[in-house]
Write an enzyme that holds these catalytic residues in place. Structure first.
Site, PDB file in Angstrom:
ATOM      1  N   HIS A 179     121.542  14.808  72.798  1.00 45.25           N
ATOM      2  CA  HIS A 179     122.493  15.654  72.066  1.00 45.25           C
ATOM      3  C   HIS A 179     123.818  15.644  72.819  1.00 45.25           C
ATOM      4  CE1 HIS A 179     124.455  18.759  69.874  1.00 45.25           C
ATOM      5  NE2 HIS A 179     123.380  19.254  69.321  1.00 45.25           N
ATOM      6  N   HIS A 236     122.618  13.234  63.012  1.00 38.01           N
ATOM      7  CA  HIS A 236     122.800  14.675  63.207  1.00 38.01           C
ATOM      8  C   HIS A 236     124.297  14.979  63.271  1.00 38.01           C
ATOM      9  CE1 HIS A 236     122.699  18.511  65.413  1.00 38.01           C
ATOM     10  NE2 HIS A 236     121.451  18.644  64.977  1.00 38.01           N
ATOM     11  N   GLU A 288     119.328  17.411  60.062  1.00 36.83           N
ATOM     12  CA  GLU A 288     120.638  18.107  60.012  1.00 36.83           C
ATOM     13  C   GLU A 288     121.744  17.064  60.006  1.00 36.83           C
ATOM     14  OE1 GLU A 288     120.223  20.593  63.580  1.00 36.83           O
ATOM     15  OE2 GLU A 288     119.394  22.153  62.292  1.00 36.83           O
ATOM     16  N   GLU A 304     126.152  22.356  58.344  1.00 32.28           N
ATOM     17  CA  GLU A 304     125.993  23.349  59.409  1.00 32.28           C
ATOM     18  C   GLU A 304     127.345  23.869  59.896  1.00 32.28           C
ATOM     19  OE1 GLU A 304     123.427  21.997  62.589  1.00 32.28           O
ATOM     20  OE2 GLU A 304     124.161  23.560  63.931  1.00 32.28           O
ATOM     21  N   CYS A 386     122.684  28.349  67.583  1.00 30.42           N
ATOM     22  CA  CYS A 386     123.877  27.701  68.111  1.00 30.42           C
ATOM     23  C   CYS A 386     125.148  28.145  67.402  1.00 30.42           C
ATOM     24  CB  CYS A 386     123.744  26.189  67.999  1.00 30.42           C
ATOM     25  SG  CYS A 386     123.191  25.646  66.364  1.00 30.42           S
TER      26      CYS A 386
END
Lengths: 601, 601
Positions: A179, A236, A288, A304, A386
């Site tokens: 990530h 993502h 996502e 998101e 988050c």
């Protein structure tokens, strides 16, 4: 251009000022309380006991939640000399625990200290470097705001350890983070401390991506290709934005044209093929992630909040290369729509995903389950939470996005009542934007002033002569007030015909604000309303929303009688649709919501 | 009305005749071969050995696949004196094995004999009574066609056992079948053998549904309420149709007004709120089920072929109560569209689900999976292969749906070149329908002839005086030819505005045929085509499809340049859309397909 940092910009009034105040007075505390209740802050005591059923097991990314809260506090402190000292005390307390529990060699991670200490640096998808990056951002912000460098000391030590393990010893079981986040944080560390090894470490992580043979070398992880070969926004969406931001920042620091080129391609692909009208990105909940060009389903939209914030970061980083208003246009689009939708009007609850359509009647379930539908009401906290502390840190730093300087030109990228002082240049902007389109600008210290003419704006007037360059009206600065009037008449907006979900549909915008209609105002079957090309909306200021609501004369198709299909056109009746800003949806209970409507021709 | 049985109707030519011929010459053999290859017929030897890895374990519903194949053969034999004796030999062989392996007490089920013999009648969802019902239908058909009553003997014995276990001893671990089918089969058994206990057993199963406290008392199983209280088409769509058909047949036999009333409500709910324009029903793959009113997504449509066939059965059963053309309208709609779409043009492969839209470009997957999309190409066999032998048995029995008699009136429900003789009445119909709308009818033996004026038909002419009654043109029969001309000009059809998936969209029909456009003919982005209200189509007979294809002048919206959203209307260009009958889609490789299009006003 060089964009001005938020701490050289003082927001003085208006809609965004209100959101900053809401954050300072409410949201920062609400997020703290939820994090406290869920054991996030408590986990810093490192007393998790797996044999005690009452002991709460920390999650692998709780460090990042804590870090973003501290970072947010730092920005609030920086913005306001009269900040609440209690916030600082809380942050100090957190930092003291981090310092106390940091490993001798510099390592810090709650989960891999108290739950699986044997597994540090063994899996790139376990978010350690992501957490480290957020802790570094917090450390810089806190030192900068308070002069207290404890956390920064810790994080320098940690960054040094990471450099040793990944670059020198190569002893971790992976090469690049699953990530992204540390890449951009390390460049900030370099810029703040001047230590070049942090820049090198960032470059190491970016350059090795998609090259080394490690797990999850797929596009969800933006590891399917070396970054310079990547030209499609993939995987993502938050990871993508954080990586691309880091890539752009690195390209700027090392002057890497091929890396910049990849960033341009990735930004173009994001914005020209994969972005909702709200600026939201990431069409699917599966990973996502981004999907394919023009696949932008409204009811299944994932979009998101963090990805929207990431698009702001990436776009602002691109302004460093190119004085082109399109980057600021996208920042405005996503901020006012797909990011602010993530925060409730009371400042306490959040959307992680931001759908563009809710049809409650279709949310059926049966014994075999139900279709997947995005959430319809904001929550105060998520298990993966988050987005809330990303909102608390973006709001006090909105000033980062307003202004830029390049040579003798001062750039006005966003329209917010504010004063800025930077490098001998002084700027004052007065406006009630986005309530109306009048913006008064006064700049001292540059020869030219470049005012962004928003992409959404078809008509404007300016009290000065100007030339039009890359989306900016460029004016010779004579020191007098520059007055610009942007026509904010509500209007119909079309989607690219390649977007099948919006085929034959239109939406309504007023200035930068995308509108929606909710069932609570308009009843069910929102799809049966038909807008007119000339929408002739009645505008009303809403105290509740802090924005303008619209009443739009329209027609509504009436149900058939006697059968579902007919060669006779549905009857219609004259009615009006009450529309509210999209970012205010779902603040009045669970109800239907639609952005894209049919039009009569 | 009393509808004429197929064996009193001889189809002589035309489109449906062609499908019957395709079935008789190809499909029945192809299904046999696939069932043979997959071990279905072999499983009748009862030699499954769970310790032998090469031994194929039979599935719980293989009996029904076998039964429907035998039933289909019986109908083919019944229709055609020159039938292939090899087919009969194969069926005889199957029946001999059933007879040989039937339990002493009458029980027959492959799975619960050779895999889990201890578990017979222990779980209502394990399809035993469903299999039994199909075996009974096959037994009746085969005895009727060949005079060979071995299978009927077996099934009477089995039905007697079921009566004893369920009604008398109540020794099964459930009360009513999880998958309805035996209800309608038992009424056929009653009507064929005259034994009232079969009617009673059917009534027992129907009356106890939703009353007893058993597993899966939910709406997927149509067991959420006693049947007379059910008013919403709910749950697994095939189970629903088979149950409702059984309910209607029972209501007819026992003269039960409350049961009939429930059937009316269920039929109305199916057709007025939950049916696609193709006649397909069952919107979701989750439980292969109905969802909520007006939830009819095109790309995610499930619309199982068997459910379409079930809607034909149910609608025909309703004609027994009410001389209303709406039942025949629905039969026509689903037969020509959502049922025949289930069979490939070569007669060898099948759709289990029949989507109304394919957007291949959106069929992405990533490391976390992909969205669920319906299948895009027909297969020759499925692991659950109920649809193929349902097509092989519906095609030879299409004559069941054409005609009816009530008192002194002969009803023409479908327009097919055919001759019928029943109870002293003779009818001959000549037509090329659905290629054109001229139908010539000659009836001898009734005073009146009632010709259905299809729901889709806005203009027609008739060479006789008539009165219009419940969708029929009723003519005094003077023995001369009745000639009706139905206007088949292709036209725009609208959906009820409550169907959000079709909001602002239209489709094209020509007569009963729903049209679609495929990517193979029209390129990608099919959603960007815009039809005109007056479609002015050019019609061409297609040898390949056996139907008319259309070339429809239209406009196409052109992609935006420079951004996904704009206040400027998309540019369009003049073009033409090649449209083919929906039931012919996916016969030329994997390609995009759309039924519902935008229109220019």
């Amino acid at each position: 251009m060089k964009t001005l940092p938020f701490d050289s910009v003082k927001v003085t009034s208006g809609y965004l000022f209100g959101k900053q105040e809401l954050n300072r007075k409410t949201t920062i505390y609400s997020v703290y309380d939820r994090f406290e209740e869920t054991g996030r802050f408590g986990s810093l005591d490192f007393n998790y006991d797996k044999n005690d059923p009452n002991s709460v097991q920390p999650h692998i990314f709780w460090d990042s939640d804590i870090a973003k809260w501290v970072e947010s506090v730092a920005y609030i402190i920086k913005n306001d000399p009269d900040y609440d000292r209690e916030l600082e005390a809380k942050a100090d307390n957190i930092i003291a625990k981090i310092k106390k529990n940091q490993w001798e060699d510099g390592y810090f991670n709650i989960y891999f200290s108290v739950v699986e200490p044997g597994k540090r640096f063994t899996n790139r998808d376990w978010h350690e470097l992501y957490c480290a990056g957020h802790l570094m951002e917090a450390a810089i912000a806190y030192d900068d705001a308070t002069g207290k460098r404890d956390l920064l000391d810790c994080m320098e030590k940690y960054a040094d350890l990471i450099y040793r393990i990944f670059v020198e010893e190569k002893s971790a079981e992976f090469v690049t983070p699953g990530h992204p986040e540390i890449e951009l944080a390390l460049i900030k560390m370099y810029l703040y401390t001047g230590k070049k090894k942090y820049l090198d470490l960032s470059e190491f992580f970016i350059n090795n991506r998609g090259i080394s043979d490690e797990i999850n070398n797929n596009n969800i992880f933006q590891s399917h290709k070396p970054v310079r070969e990547q030209d499609e926004a993939a995987g993502h969406s938050v990871r993508a934005m954080y990586l691309y931001t880091g890539m752009a920042m690195l390209a700027k620091q090392i002057g890497d044209e091929s890396l910049l080129n990849a960033c341009r391609n990735l930004w173009d692909d994001t914005v020209l093929r994969k972005m909702y009208v709200t600026g939201g990105i990431g069409s699917t909940n599966l990973g996502e992630a981004f999907t394919v060009p023009f696949d932008l389903p409204n009811d299944q939209a994932y979009t998101e909040t963090c990805a929207g914030i990431g698009l702001m970061l990436f776009s602002n980083a691109m302004l460093a290369f190119e004085n082109n208003a399109r980057y600021a246009d996208v920042i405005e689009r996503v901020l006012y729509n797909g990011v602010l939708s993530g925060l409730s009007l009371d400042g306490k609850s959040f959307f992680y995903e931001n759908p563009l359509e809710i049809n409650l009647r279709d949310h059926f379930t049966n014994a075999f389950g139900g279709k997947r539908f995005p959430i319809t009401q904001r929550l105060e906290c998520f298990s993966c939470s988050c987005c809330p502390p990303n909102i608390t840190r973006i709001l006090p730093t909105l000033g980062n996005y307003f202004y830029g300087i390049d040579g003798d030109t001062f750039y006005i990228n966003q329209f917010v009542s504010s004063e800025a002082e930077f490098d001998g240049v002084y700027c004052k902007v007065s406006t009630e934007y986005p309530l109306n389109g009048r913006v008064t600008v006064s700049v001292k210290g540059t020869k030219k002033v470049a005012v962004r003419i928003p992409e959404w704006c078809d008509n404007f007037s300016l009290n000065k002569d100007f030339s039009f360059e890359n989306g900016y009206a460029v004016i010779d600065n004579d020191g007098e007030d520059i007055v610009i009037d942007l026509d904010m008449t509500p209007k119909i907006v079309y989607a690219d015909p390649r977007i099948s979900s919006d085929a034959g549909k239109v939406c309504v915008m007023r200035g930068p604000i995308v509108y929606c209609a909710e069932g609570v105002d308009n009843g069910e079957f929102l799809h049966s309303f038909i807008l007119h090309r000339e929408i002739d909306a009645t505008e009303t200021f809403s105290e509740e929303f802090g924005l303008i609501t619209l009443e739009v004369p329209c027609r509504k198709r009436l149900p058939f009688e006697g059968g579902l299909y007919s060669s006779f056109k549905p009857q219609t009746e004259k009615t009006a649709l009450k529309m509210i800003p999209y970012n205010c949806f779902a603040n009045r209970g669970e109800t239907d919501m639609v952005v894209w409507f049919c039009m009569d021709k």
